[in-house]
Design a protein around this motif. Structure first.
Motif, PDB file in Angstrom:
ATOM      1  N   UNK A   1      65.613  61.824  41.493  1.00  0.00           N
ATOM      2  CA  UNK A   1      65.668  61.058  40.248  1.00  0.00           C
ATOM      3  C   UNK A   1      66.995  61.294  39.558  1.00  0.00           C
ATOM      4  N   UNK A   2      67.913  60.359  39.751  1.00  0.00           N
ATOM      5  CA  UNK A   2      69.254  60.452  39.186  1.00  0.00           C
ATOM      6  C   UNK A   2      69.871  59.055  39.162  1.00  0.00           C
ATOM      7  N   UNK A   3      70.752  58.771  38.203  1.00  0.00           N
ATOM      8  CA  UNK A   3      71.474  57.499  38.221  1.00  0.00           C
ATOM      9  C   UNK A   3      72.765  57.566  39.038  1.00  0.00           C
ATOM     10  N   UNK A   4      73.034  58.719  39.637  1.00  0.00           N
ATOM     11  CA  UNK A   4      74.297  58.938  40.349  1.00  0.00           C
ATOM     12  C   UNK A   4      74.106  58.849  41.858  1.00  0.00           C
ATOM     13  N   UNK A   5      74.832  57.937  42.501  1.00  0.00           N
ATOM     14  CA  UNK A   5      74.759  57.849  43.953  1.00  0.00           C
ATOM     15  C   UNK A   5      75.305  59.116  44.603  1.00  0.00           C
ATOM     16  N   UNK A   6      76.380  59.641  44.066  1.00  0.00           N
ATOM     17  CA  UNK A   6      76.987  60.843  44.646  1.00  0.00           C
ATOM     18  C   UNK A   6      76.016  62.024  44.584  1.00  0.00           C
ATOM     19  N   UNK A   7      75.322  62.167  43.451  1.00  0.00           N
ATOM     20  CA  UNK A   7      74.369  63.257  43.331  1.00  0.00           C
ATOM     21  C   UNK A   7      73.203  63.075  44.294  1.00  0.00           C
TER      22      UNK A   7
ATOM     23  N   UNK B   1      69.243  57.371  56.658  1.00  0.00           N
ATOM     24  CA  UNK B   1      69.271  58.730  57.198  1.00  0.00           C
ATOM     25  C   UNK B   1      67.964  59.482  57.018  1.00  0.00           C
ATOM     26  N   UNK B   2      67.070  58.954  56.202  1.00  0.00           N
ATOM     27  CA  UNK B   2      65.885  59.721  55.826  1.00  0.00           C
ATOM     28  C   UNK B   2      64.718  58.781  55.590  1.00  0.00           C
ATOM     29  N   UNK B   3      63.531  59.214  55.956  1.00  0.00           N
ATOM     30  CA  UNK B   3      62.347  58.429  55.654  1.00  0.00           C
ATOM     31  C   UNK B   3      62.254  58.241  54.141  1.00  0.00           C
ATOM     32  N   UNK B   4      61.908  57.011  53.717  1.00  0.00           N
ATOM     33  CA  UNK B   4      62.012  56.657  52.303  1.00  0.00           C
ATOM     34  C   UNK B   4      60.674  56.271  51.690  1.00  0.00           C
ATOM     35  N   UNK B   5      60.397  56.861  50.532  1.00  0.00           N
ATOM     36  CA  UNK B   5      59.325  56.443  49.643  1.00  0.00           C
ATOM     37  C   UNK B   5      59.996  55.680  48.511  1.00  0.00           C
ATOM     38  N   UNK B   6      59.875  54.348  48.515  1.00  0.00           N
ATOM     39  CA  UNK B   6      60.487  53.507  47.495  1.00  0.00           C
ATOM     40  C   UNK B   6      59.458  53.271  46.400  1.00  0.00           C
TER      41      UNK B   6
ATOM     42  N   UNK C   1      63.369  55.956  42.949  1.00  0.00           N
ATOM     43  CA  UNK C   1      62.563  55.190  42.021  1.00  0.00           C
ATOM     44  C   UNK C   1      63.391  54.282  41.141  1.00  0.00           C
ATOM     45  N   UNK C   2      62.862  53.997  39.945  1.00  0.00           N
ATOM     46  CA  UNK C   2      63.488  53.036  39.050  1.00  0.00           C
ATOM     47  C   UNK C   2      64.882  53.470  38.610  1.00  0.00           C
ATOM     48  N   UNK C   3      65.040  54.735  38.248  1.00  0.00           N
ATOM     49  CA  UNK C   3      66.320  55.194  37.709  1.00  0.00           C
ATOM     50  C   UNK C   3      67.446  54.979  38.712  1.00  0.00           C
ATOM     51  N   UNK C   4      67.252  55.453  39.946  1.00  0.00           N
ATOM     52  CA  UNK C   4      68.309  55.318  40.949  1.00  0.00           C
ATOM     53  C   UNK C   4      68.519  53.863  41.343  1.00  0.00           C
ATOM     54  N   UNK C   5      67.446  53.137  41.560  1.00  0.00           N
ATOM     55  CA  UNK C   5      67.562  51.762  42.040  1.00  0.00           C
ATOM     56  C   UNK C   5      68.245  50.867  41.016  1.00  0.00           C
ATOM     57  N   UNK C   6      67.875  50.999  39.745  1.00  0.00           N
ATOM     58  CA  UNK C   6      68.512  50.184  38.720  1.00  0.00           C
ATOM     59  C   UNK C   6      69.971  50.570  38.519  1.00  0.00           C
ATOM     60  N   UNK C   7      70.285  51.842  38.606  1.00  0.00           N
ATOM     61  CA  UNK C   7      71.652  52.296  38.360  1.00  0.00           C
ATOM     62  C   UNK C   7      72.588  52.004  39.526  1.00  0.00           C
ATOM     63  N   UNK C   8      72.072  52.133  40.742  1.00  0.00           N
ATOM     64  CA  UNK C   8      72.940  52.100  41.922  1.00  0.00           C
ATOM     65  C   UNK C   8      72.777  50.862  42.792  1.00  0.00           C
ATOM     66  N   UNK C   9      71.652  50.184  42.687  1.00  0.00           N
ATOM     67  CA  UNK C   9      71.459  48.952  43.450  1.00  0.00           C
ATOM     68  C   UNK C   9      70.826  49.166  44.814  1.00  0.00           C
ATOM     69  N   UNK C  10      70.407  48.049  45.413  1.00  0.00           N
ATOM     70  CA  UNK C  10      69.663  48.116  46.665  1.00  0.00           C
ATOM     71  C   UNK C  10      70.528  48.531  47.851  1.00  0.00           C
TER      72      UNK C  10
END
Length: 241
Positions: free
Chosen positions: A13-19, A55-60, A37-46
């Protein structure tokens, strides 16, 4: 019967792609999946979501909740990312859930395994007082079981619930539905904004298929070591299914 191990999802849970990329890289061999979740997806995009999912199994975990056609269309738009798990709100009702399941079946017909559709029951930040405030005169347990039965009947593959409702859901629905459990806090961790929590071992023993852990991992001095400690705790709890 086979021995069943509960799997670990790290919530990034972060708005930073680098983090998020740093965490995902550190945790790649330590967790079974990552949650975006919402924070990363809204901040960084699809595109950023897709890059991490490669690279990793994803729970969206976007918890879609709208009229049936809108939610089904939204899920269809997300299918190129091919997450393993996707969420919608059970409160959207049986038609919304059924349409969501149908669009995933259609999108992945004859292809690789489709994403599993999870219905969110009652958020782990809510308690009986919170439910009463929105006009639901039931305990969280009663509401989770009610919504869970409806959602599985309508076509959901599983549910998102707190650890405190696992036993009741297994009693009501059996071992079939996939139960994903947030609000997990290792012993001694801060509860933060969660109200209905358990330790990893307690949730595993109760019958969780997946547990979701965020801040106790990502805010740890050594996230990889924190994740490994949780995995060790989970591995010590085995049960047959």
């Amino acid at each position: 019967m086979s021995v069943h191990h509960t799997r670990l999802i790290a919530a990034l849970d972060t708005p930073s792609y680098e983090q998020a990329l740093t965490w995902a890289t550190e945790l790649e061999s330590k967790v079974d999946a990552i949650k975006l979740g919402l924070e990363f997806t809204y901040a960084c995009g699809l595109d950023a979501v897709r890059n991490l999912a490669a690279k990793q199994e994803l729970f969206l975990d976007l918890k879609l909740h709208d009229i049936p056609n809108t939610v089904a269309s939204g899920l269809k738009a997300l299918t190129p990312i091919h997450p393993s798990l996707m969420t919608i709100h059970a409160l959207g009702g049986p038609e919304m859930i059924a349409r969501s399941r149908a669009v995933l079946e259609e999108a992945f017909e004859g292809k690789t395994a489709r994403p599993r559709l999870l219905a969110v029951t009652v958020l782990t930040s809510m308690n009986e007082e919170s439910l009463s405030a929105i006009g639901i005169n039931a305990t969280p347990l009663e509401e989770v079981v009610r919504l869970g039965k409806m959602a599985i009947k309508a076509g959901a593959d599983g549910l998102v619930c707190s650890a405190h409702e696992i036993t009741a859901l297994r009693d009501a629905l059996g071992d079939g539905p996939e139960l994903v459990v947030p609000g997990i806090r290792p012993a001694g961790s801060s509860t933060d904004d969660q109200k209905r929590i358990m330790t990893p071992a307690q949730a595993a023993q109760a019958g969780a298929d997946w547990i979701v852990v965020g801040r106790p991992i990502t805010r740890a001095e050594n996230p990889a070591a924190a994740a490994q400690a949780i995995q060790d705790e989970l591995q010590a709890v085995t049960r047959c299914r």
